[in-house]
Design an enzyme around this catalytic site. Structure first.
Site, PDB file in Angstrom:
ATOM      1  N   HIS A 310     -45.555  24.879   0.254  1.00 28.37           N
ATOM      2  CA  HIS A 310     -44.198  23.908   0.618  1.00 28.37           C
ATOM      3  C   HIS A 310     -43.008  24.577  -0.165  1.00 28.37           C
ATOM      4  CE1 HIS A 310     -44.527  21.867  -3.417  1.00 28.37           C
ATOM      5  NE2 HIS A 310     -45.783  22.005  -3.367  1.00 28.37           N
ATOM      6  N   ASP A 322     -44.581  26.084  -8.185  1.00 25.66           N
ATOM      7  CA  ASP A 322     -44.996  24.946  -7.188  1.00 25.66           C
ATOM      8  C   ASP A 322     -43.659  24.671  -6.425  1.00 25.66           C
ATOM      9  OD1 ASP A 322     -45.978  22.770  -6.016  1.00 25.66           O
ATOM     10  OD2 ASP A 322     -45.726  21.462  -7.805  1.00 25.66           O
ATOM     11  N   GLU A 356     -43.387  18.069   0.465  1.00 24.55           N
ATOM     12  CA  GLU A 356     -44.552  17.771  -0.051  1.00 24.55           C
ATOM     13  C   GLU A 356     -44.661  16.887  -1.329  1.00 24.55           C
ATOM     14  OE1 GLU A 356     -48.231  18.320  -2.393  1.00 24.55           O
ATOM     15  OE2 GLU A 356     -46.447  18.738  -3.056  1.00 24.55           O
ATOM     16  N   GLU A 357     -43.622  17.224  -2.208  1.00 26.81           N
ATOM     17  CA  GLU A 357     -43.669  16.609  -3.400  1.00 26.81           C
ATOM     18  C   GLU A 357     -43.515  15.113  -3.566  1.00 26.81           C
ATOM     19  OE1 GLU A 357     -44.768  17.770  -6.015  1.00 26.81           O
ATOM     20  OE2 GLU A 357     -44.550  20.011  -5.939  1.00 26.81           O
ATOM     21  N   ASP A 382     -51.156  26.316  -2.697  1.00 31.13           N
ATOM     22  CA  ASP A 382     -50.354  25.388  -3.457  1.00 31.13           C
ATOM     23  C   ASP A 382     -51.191  24.892  -4.818  1.00 31.13           C
ATOM     24  OD1 ASP A 382     -48.406  23.562  -4.644  1.00 31.13           O
ATOM     25  OD2 ASP A 382     -48.801  21.891  -3.335  1.00 31.13           O
ATOM     26  N   HIS A 453     -44.397  20.827 -12.607  1.00 34.64           N
ATOM     27  CA  HIS A 453     -43.474  19.705 -12.476  1.00 34.64           C
ATOM     28  C   HIS A 453     -42.669  19.546 -13.796  1.00 34.64           C
ATOM     29  CE1 HIS A 453     -46.071  17.272  -9.115  1.00 34.64           C
ATOM     30  NE2 HIS A 453     -45.633  18.455  -8.889  1.00 34.64           N
TER      31      HIS A 453
HETATM   32 ZN    ZN Z   1     -47.035  21.787  -4.811  1.00 34.43          ZN
END
Ligand code: ZN
Length: 490
Positions: A310, A322, A356-357, A382, A453
């Site tokens: 993603h 990520d 995606e997030e 991912d 994140h």
């Molecule tokens: Zn991800």
């Protein structure tokens, strides 16, 4: 502690090795001799030519720095790529032009995405037991994605901690009404160290998704969660919260693990009050896109193998692990197939998913627009960029047997394990549910959730050699699926 976890890791590695050797010794379906008079001959799954090409792909991927250059550009030059942002739009443009440059047929497919922007985010304990006069204690936190705002000047209220949902439910409503609730549920670092980071994440992340609405149902005015992740550097981990329809939306943030412990400790001793300022905004939806690049199959162009990651990321770091890494290794698969002049029999479709997030709008839109197409298989990367040890398979047990010759090739770069699982990737989930055999690299994710994140999801967390090892898995598996002599069982 340290020795103990090393011993556990060593045990896991030895299990992997044992498994991998076991696989090497199983007869290779692809090498069944035509002259052997077996009563029911095993059908050939991979031709000798395909197996030789898989080895060439593996060697080329280990030598190539293309994937690393792609993730470096996405992370360093483009930067954080939250849906709806100018950087997300720039990333779409960049990946499309790169895929064109390597000879893919490229489409930008429209996706409407949410546009949430972070604002000011500060917090301080303004009253607590043992407080020195005229002082406050700073609390490090970050708003959860989709969070609503506090009043611009902030709100001040009592804060107290619960360990889990059960503890909250046991409280009388008047204890919660008007207060700030902290869910102090710890991410299980030991579980992550043992190689089960995904499970540890799954256990804790329900507080991020469902905690704010659970608190709001009892009339709390704001909700904090303990960050879902493993590091000890006082870093807050953001991520989407999922407001339920039956509860008011209240401001929601993740505090660092250290600050969660601090608040819980002080609240055990007496009254603790917090001043909380969160000013994120939800702006109108923005038009964005999934980037789709096809290498058309020479024999079955209508049969599609998805190779994906993603493109959007959270906004605190630069989205390197990520999931710039997942996009980069997917692009590398196409790059190497073109460079080696290989001819996939089925279509290889690289997808850089959008959103995606915080909403999975890209995945949903693709399922809507392409759901009726003939998807032979789907792959998504991912889980970072750590050393891969093999392939997760969501499919029939026979798929694992058929892929044994591929595992034998991958074992040479340490990735020969084949594991049946229930789920391979968020963006390919609609395809999984429709019965499309799905795959993802099994990545070493012992450290992934330390950075996930956070502001520390940056390029330096990627080891170029390990990224190349992931490219091997993705490129070899993609080409193997494209050129199998048999269909995959469904
Ligand atoms: Zn991800």
């Amino acid at each position: 502690m340290r020795l103990c976890s090393i011993a556990v890791v060593a045990l896991f590695f030895s299990l992997w090795v044992t498994q991998a050797f076991g696989q090497q010794q199983t007869p290779q379906l692809g090498l069944t001799s035509a002259s052997s008079p077996a009563p029911s001959p095993t059908p050939i799954v991979f031709s000798a030519q395909t197996l030789a090409d898989l080895k060439r792909l593996q060697e080329a991927a280990l030598r190539s720095d293309y994937a690393y250059r792609q993730v470096a550009h996405l992370a360093n030059n483009v930067g954080p790529r939250l849906s709806g942002s100018a950087q997300a739009a720039k990333a779409v443009e960049y990946v499309a032009s790169e895929l064109k440059a390597i000879g893919c047929e490229v489409q930008l497919e429209k996706v409407m995405v949410p546009h949430w922007v972070r604002g000011e985010e500060t917090a301080a304990l303004v009253q607590f037991p043992g407080q020195a006069e005229n002082t406050t204690q700073k609390i490090v936190l970050t708003a959860l994605g989709a969070s609503v705002a506090t009043p611009p000047e902030g709100l001040t209220s009592e804060v107290f901690a619960v360990k889990n949902f059960d503890e909250l439910k046991a409280l009388p409503r008047e204890k919660v009404a008007g207060k700030i609730v902290l869910f102090n549920y710890p991410f299980d670092k030991q579980m992550a160290a043992e190689g089960r980071a995904g499970e540890a994440y799954g256990e804790a992340v329900v507080y991020r998704s469902d905690g704010p609405s659970a608190a709001a149902r009892l009339r709390a005015v704001a909700c904090l969660i303990r960050s879902v992740g493993g590091a000890d550097y006082r870093l807050p981990h953001t991520g989407l919260t999922d407001y339920a329809n039956d509860a008011p939306k209240i401001p929601a943030a993740a505090v660092t693990a250290e600050d969660a412990d601090l608040i819980a400790d002080l609240a055990r001793q007496g009254l603790v009050k917090m001043k909380l300022v969160l000013t994120p905004q939800t702006l109108p939806e923005v038009e964005s896109a999934n980037v789709i690049g096809d290498i058309k199959g020479t024999e079955h162009p209508e049969q599609v193998i998805i190779v994906s990651g993603h493109l959007d990321s959270w906004d605190l770091g630069t989205g390197a692990i990520d999931d710039g890494a997942g996009v980069a290794v997917s692009m590398e698969a196409a790059n190497l197939i073109q460079k080696l002049h290989l001819k996939p029999k089925r279509t290889i479709r690289v997808i850089a998913w959008m959103n995606e997030e915080n909403g999975s709008a890209g995945s949903k839109q693709y399922a809507k627009d392409h759901g009726k197409e003939n998807h032979f298989a789907a792959m998504e990367t991912d889980n970072g960029a750590g050393h891969p040890i093999g392939i997760h398979i969501k499919g029939k047990p026979e798929v694992k047997k058929m892929l044994a010759p591929v595992a034998a090739v991958l074992q040479e770069s340490g990735a020969g394990t084949l594991d049946l699982v229930e789920h391979c990737g968020a963006d390919i989930e609609p395809l999984e549910k429709a019965g499309v055999p799905s795959f993802s690299p099994i990545q070493d994710s012992r450290f992934y959730f330390n950075y996930h994140h956070t502001a520390a999801d940056t390029l330096d967390k990627i080891v170029p050699k390990e990224l190349a090892e992931n490219s091997v898995v993705v490129a070899v598996l993609a080409y193997a699926l494209a050129n199998m002599e048999q269909p995959l069982p469904r």
